[in-house]
Design an enzyme around this catalytic site. Sequence first.
Site, short mmCIF file in Angstrom:
data_model
loop_
_atom_site.label_atom_id
_atom_site.label_comp_id
_atom_site.label_asym_id
_atom_site.label_seq_id
_atom_site.Cartn_x
_atom_site.Cartn_y
_atom_site.Cartn_z
N GLU A 143 0.86 -1.20 0.00
CA GLU A 143 0.00 0.00 0.00
C GLU A 143 0.90 1.25 0.00
OE1 GLU A 143 -1.69 0.75 3.89
OE2 GLU A 143 -3.46 1.73 3.03
N ASN A 146 -7.09 6.00 -2.05
CA ASN A 146 -5.97 5.11 -1.72
C ASN A 146 -6.10 3.93 -2.69
OD1 ASN A 146 -4.09 3.39 -0.57
ND2 ASN A 146 -4.71 3.84 1.54
N LYS A 174 -9.34 1.71 -2.23
CA LYS A 174 -9.60 1.20 -0.87
C LYS A 174 -10.97 1.62 -0.34
CE LYS A 174 -7.17 1.09 3.63
NZ LYS A 174 -5.92 1.55 4.30
N GLU A 178 -6.50 8.64 7.50
CA GLU A 178 -6.98 8.20 6.17
C GLU A 178 -8.37 8.76 5.86
OE1 GLU A 178 -6.16 4.37 4.34
OE2 GLU A 178 -5.27 3.78 6.24
N CYS A 185 -4.83 -3.10 2.66
CA CYS A 185 -4.59 -2.98 4.09
C CYS A 185 -5.80 -3.30 4.97
CB CYS A 185 -4.00 -1.62 4.43
SG CYS A 185 -3.25 -1.66 6.09
N ASN A 203 0.23 -1.10 5.32
CA ASN A 203 1.10 -0.35 6.25
C ASN A 203 0.44 -0.50 7.62
OD1 ASN A 203 3.06 1.95 4.82
ND2 ASN A 203 1.35 1.30 3.53
N1 CDV Z 1 -3.16 1.32 6.52
C1 CDV Z 1 -4.08 0.67 7.24
O1 CDV Z 1 -5.19 0.46 6.79
N2 CDV Z 1 -3.74 0.29 8.52
C2 CDV Z 1 -4.62 -0.32 9.44
C3 CDV Z 1 -4.22 0.00 10.86
C4 CDV Z 1 -4.45 1.40 11.18
C5 CDV Z 1 -4.95 -0.85 11.86
C6 CDV Z 1 -4.70 -1.83 9.30
O2 CDV Z 1 -5.80 -2.37 9.30
O3 CDV Z 1 -3.65 -2.49 9.24
#
Ligand code: CDV
Length: 308
Positions: A46, A106, A123, A142, A168, A193
Amino acid sequence: MREIVIGAAQMGAIQRDEPRAQVVDRMLALLEDAAGQGATLVVFPELSLTTFFPRWWMEDQAEVDSWFEREVPGEATRPLFDRARALHVAISFGYAELTPEGRHFNTQILTDREANVVGKYRKVHLPGHDEYDQERAFQHLEKRYFEPGDLGFPVWRSQGAIMGMCICNDRRWPEVYRVMGLQGVELVMLGYNTPSVNSQMKAEDETKRLYHSELVMTAGAYQNATWVVGVAKGGIEDGHPLMAGTIIVDPNGFVVARARTDGDEMVVHACDMDACDFGKKTIFDFARHRRVEHYKRITEQTGVILPE
Ligand code: CDV
């Protein structure tokens, strides 16, 4: 046998002042490594091109926009596309997308082996908050910098397989895999991330966070009889640790390859798409076994409604 040799290109930290060109050089080195090991598809994390900027509070929209790409391929990313085309390797990577209409997403794209963009995902599940939160150890903005994706969870036929993407936090939601599973997905590619620490619970350790990450990806793979390639960013980024933990999961839910470091590291595995068939034709033959008449709450209700 429908084998695709896949490279999961874990990336170490990208500092706030690291120029895009330098990051793309790192991605090129990973791409060369994967191609040398026979990969025909390489998946990056990501927001591959920059630091995870949503941890920073910004009020100046020009500053916010400086983290976004107005076109892909663009000036910074063209060398990646050129080299991928020359190596005949498809790529998938995440970036912050600024559309011509001024919308912010994203995003992750997928190319074919000629470096043509054949798939785009935006996303859907944006974690965090949209105003400064002084209760947190660090910010996760975000919801401030992106709008939720508007493309749903499409899949694409490429390299003889059915492929889909998510990003993510999406990986934590079973609906994401199932919507792709209902389109016959055989390979889910995702980047992430994930901080090593919970900004709202100091006591939560990295072991637990890695466990949850692996749990959701292995469950998503098994319950939909699909490969899942989860690619992390790791290392200490702008003073904030990211937990790494890149894995490739087979359609039985087993981790077949994993990263050993928290830096730039190529994880390669030969993934046979035919391995999806047994699960899809037996225990997860959706057409025979699903009972949609009992699933209405899934789409009609968002939050919890407690009984009287
Ligand atoms: N970049 C993300 O979406 N990170 C989230 C964190 C904040 C919990 C994740 O679900 O990994």
